[in-house]
Write a protein that holds these residues in place. Structure first.
Motif, short mmCIF file in Angstrom:
data_model
loop_
_atom_site.label_atom_id
_atom_site.label_comp_id
_atom_site.label_asym_id
_atom_site.label_seq_id
_atom_site.Cartn_x
_atom_site.Cartn_y
_atom_site.Cartn_z
N ILE A 69 -6.40 -2.43 -7.47
CA ILE A 69 -6.41 -2.17 -6.03
C ILE A 69 -6.70 -3.45 -5.25
N ILE A 70 -7.64 -4.25 -5.75
CA ILE A 70 -7.97 -5.51 -5.09
C ILE A 70 -6.76 -6.43 -5.06
N ILE A 71 -6.06 -6.53 -6.19
CA ILE A 71 -4.87 -7.39 -6.25
C ILE A 71 -3.81 -6.90 -5.27
N GLY A 72 -3.55 -5.59 -5.29
CA GLY A 72 -2.50 -5.03 -4.44
C GLY A 72 -2.82 -5.10 -2.96
N VAL A 73 -4.01 -4.64 -2.59
CA VAL A 73 -4.36 -4.57 -1.17
C VAL A 73 -4.54 -5.97 -0.58
N SER A 74 -5.17 -6.87 -1.30
CA SER A 74 -5.41 -8.22 -0.75
C SER A 74 -4.09 -8.92 -0.44
N ASP A 75 -3.14 -8.86 -1.36
CA ASP A 75 -1.83 -9.47 -1.10
C ASP A 75 -1.05 -8.66 -0.08
N GLY A 76 -1.18 -7.31 -0.16
CA GLY A 76 -0.45 -6.47 0.77
C GLY A 76 -0.88 -6.68 2.22
N LEU A 77 -2.14 -6.91 2.44
CA LEU A 77 -2.62 -7.17 3.79
C LEU A 77 -2.25 -8.57 4.27
N THR A 78 -2.32 -9.54 3.37
CA THR A 78 -2.17 -10.94 3.77
C THR A 78 -0.72 -11.37 3.95
N VAL A 79 0.15 -11.08 2.98
CA VAL A 79 1.53 -11.61 3.01
C VAL A 79 2.34 -11.01 4.17
N PRO A 80 2.42 -9.68 4.32
CA PRO A 80 3.16 -9.15 5.46
C PRO A 80 2.53 -9.54 6.80
N PHE A 81 1.21 -9.69 6.82
CA PHE A 81 0.52 -10.14 8.03
C PHE A 81 1.00 -11.52 8.44
N ALA A 82 1.06 -12.43 7.46
CA ALA A 82 1.53 -13.79 7.74
C ALA A 82 3.00 -13.78 8.14
N VAL A 137 7.57 -5.77 2.08
CA VAL A 137 6.62 -4.87 1.43
C VAL A 137 7.26 -4.22 0.19
N ALA A 138 8.52 -3.80 0.34
CA ALA A 138 9.22 -3.18 -0.79
C ALA A 138 9.39 -4.18 -1.93
N ALA A 139 9.86 -5.39 -1.60
CA ALA A 139 10.07 -6.41 -2.63
C ALA A 139 8.73 -6.84 -3.24
N GLY A 140 7.72 -6.98 -2.39
CA GLY A 140 6.40 -7.39 -2.89
C GLY A 140 5.78 -6.36 -3.80
N ALA A 141 5.93 -5.08 -3.43
CA ALA A 141 5.37 -4.01 -4.26
C ALA A 141 6.03 -3.98 -5.63
N ILE A 142 7.37 -4.16 -5.66
CA ILE A 142 8.09 -4.18 -6.94
C ILE A 142 7.66 -5.38 -7.77
N GLY A 184 -7.04 -14.27 5.32
CA GLY A 184 -5.93 -13.64 6.02
C GLY A 184 -5.65 -14.30 7.37
N ALA A 185 -6.72 -14.65 8.08
CA ALA A 185 -6.57 -15.28 9.39
C ALA A 185 -5.92 -16.66 9.26
N ILE A 186 -6.33 -17.42 8.27
CA ILE A 186 -5.76 -18.76 8.06
C ILE A 186 -4.27 -18.66 7.72
N ALA A 187 -3.93 -17.71 6.83
CA ALA A 187 -2.53 -17.54 6.43
C ALA A 187 -1.65 -17.17 7.61
N SER A 188 -2.12 -16.21 8.42
CA SER A 188 -1.30 -15.78 9.57
C SER A 188 -1.22 -16.86 10.63
N ALA A 189 -2.33 -17.57 10.87
CA ALA A 189 -2.33 -18.64 11.86
C ALA A 189 -1.39 -19.77 11.44
N ALA A 190 -1.39 -20.09 10.16
CA ALA A 190 -0.50 -21.13 9.65
C ALA A 190 0.96 -20.72 9.84
N ALA A 191 1.28 -19.46 9.49
CA ALA A 191 2.66 -18.98 9.63
C ALA A 191 3.08 -18.98 11.10
N PHE A 192 2.20 -18.51 11.97
CA PHE A 192 2.50 -18.46 13.41
C PHE A 192 2.70 -19.87 13.97
N GLY A 193 1.83 -20.78 13.58
CA GLY A 193 1.91 -22.16 14.08
C GLY A 193 3.17 -22.87 13.60
#
Length: 249
Positions: free
Chosen positions: A37-50, A73-78, A233-242
């Motif tokens: 769950i930690i692996i799935g949720v941590s990446d699931g929250l961070t990658v689509p967020f970014a 999300v579909a590709a990441g889950a697979i 998560g904040a750093i990843a999204s801020a980097a992507a946005f910037g």
């Protein structure tokens, strides 16, 4: 052969058995599920967020963000689920190889294996006159001997045969659930530049809650874990946005 010997039912003195029956230990035993769950949720929250933040920074519409986000999300889950399956399968294959090798050694060089048992027990401070009966008892019980060597010499526990599929399912579902959180605002707010602010708020809140729960279940400081998870998560999204703003002002 060692693998063909069935386990014998352990015999325990009645008074000790009574103590065990009345004593219930409270240990956390769902470590593998929590890890998935930690692996799935941590990446699931961070990658689509970014991804959503990056697309918003590139002035994409909410519909584009949703389409790209759901595809990710579909590709990441697979991908994550398959990774979990292969990791668990590799662990099971490794255990099977080591089990076969240890079984062959018990048959071909029993004296060496018995000496290894003595060495292991000696490392725990057990004296020769104390471990000699244990070594002799294990030699009479090949399956117990094999189990002992796998656990105490190699440090390997027999994996659940269903573990690979369970891990794949747990990680994939966790990734989907986590990945949908940052996309929710874009489903209700047409303008991505407005939706990104709401996405940041609910995703950071979700990361804080998830990080706290992760710290609680893994034995770390929950508050510290919450802020670390949210910060990543904040750093990843801020980097992507910037980066998106620099490339597509």
């Amino acid at each position: 052969m060692a693998a063909q010997n069935s386990r014998t039912t352990p015999t325990i003195e009645p008074e000790k058995q009574t103590l065990l029956n009345h004593h219930k230990e409270k240990h956390f035993t769902a470590g593998e599920i929590v890890r998935d769950i930690i692996i799935g949720v941590s990446d699931g929250l961070t990658v689509p967020f970014a991804l959503a933040a990056g697309l918003s920074g590139a002035n994409a519409s909410s519909s584009i963000v949703i389409t790209a986000g759901i595809a990710e999300v579909a590709a990441g889950a697979i991908s994550m689920g398959l990774g979990g399956y292969l990791a668990a399968k590799s662990e099971a294959d490794h255990y099977a190889r080591e089990l076969k090798r240890e079984e062959e050694e018990i048959i071909s060089v029993p004296d060496v294996e018995a000496a290894e048992v003595a060495e292991i027990l000696a490392e725990y401070g057990v004296e020769p006159h104390e471990y000699a009966p244990v070594v002799n008892a294990l030699r009479k019980r090949p399956q117990a001997w094999l189990d002992f060597m796998m656990k105490f010499e190699l440090g390997l526990e027999k994996p659940d045969p269903r573990r690979a599929l369970q891990s794949a399912f747990n990680i994939a579902v966790s990734y989907i659930l986590g990945g949908l959180v940052p996309l929710l605002p874009y489903m209700f707010i047409p303008r991505a530049q407005d939706a990104v602010a709401a996405s940041v708020v609910i995703t950071i809140a979700a990361l804080l809650i998830f990080g706290y729960a992760k710290g609680y279940f893994t034995g770390n400081k929950p508050v510290k874990s919450a802020f670390q998870t949210a910060l990543i998560g904040a750093i990843a999204s801020a980097a992507a946005f910037g980066i998106a703003k620099v490339i597509h002002p």
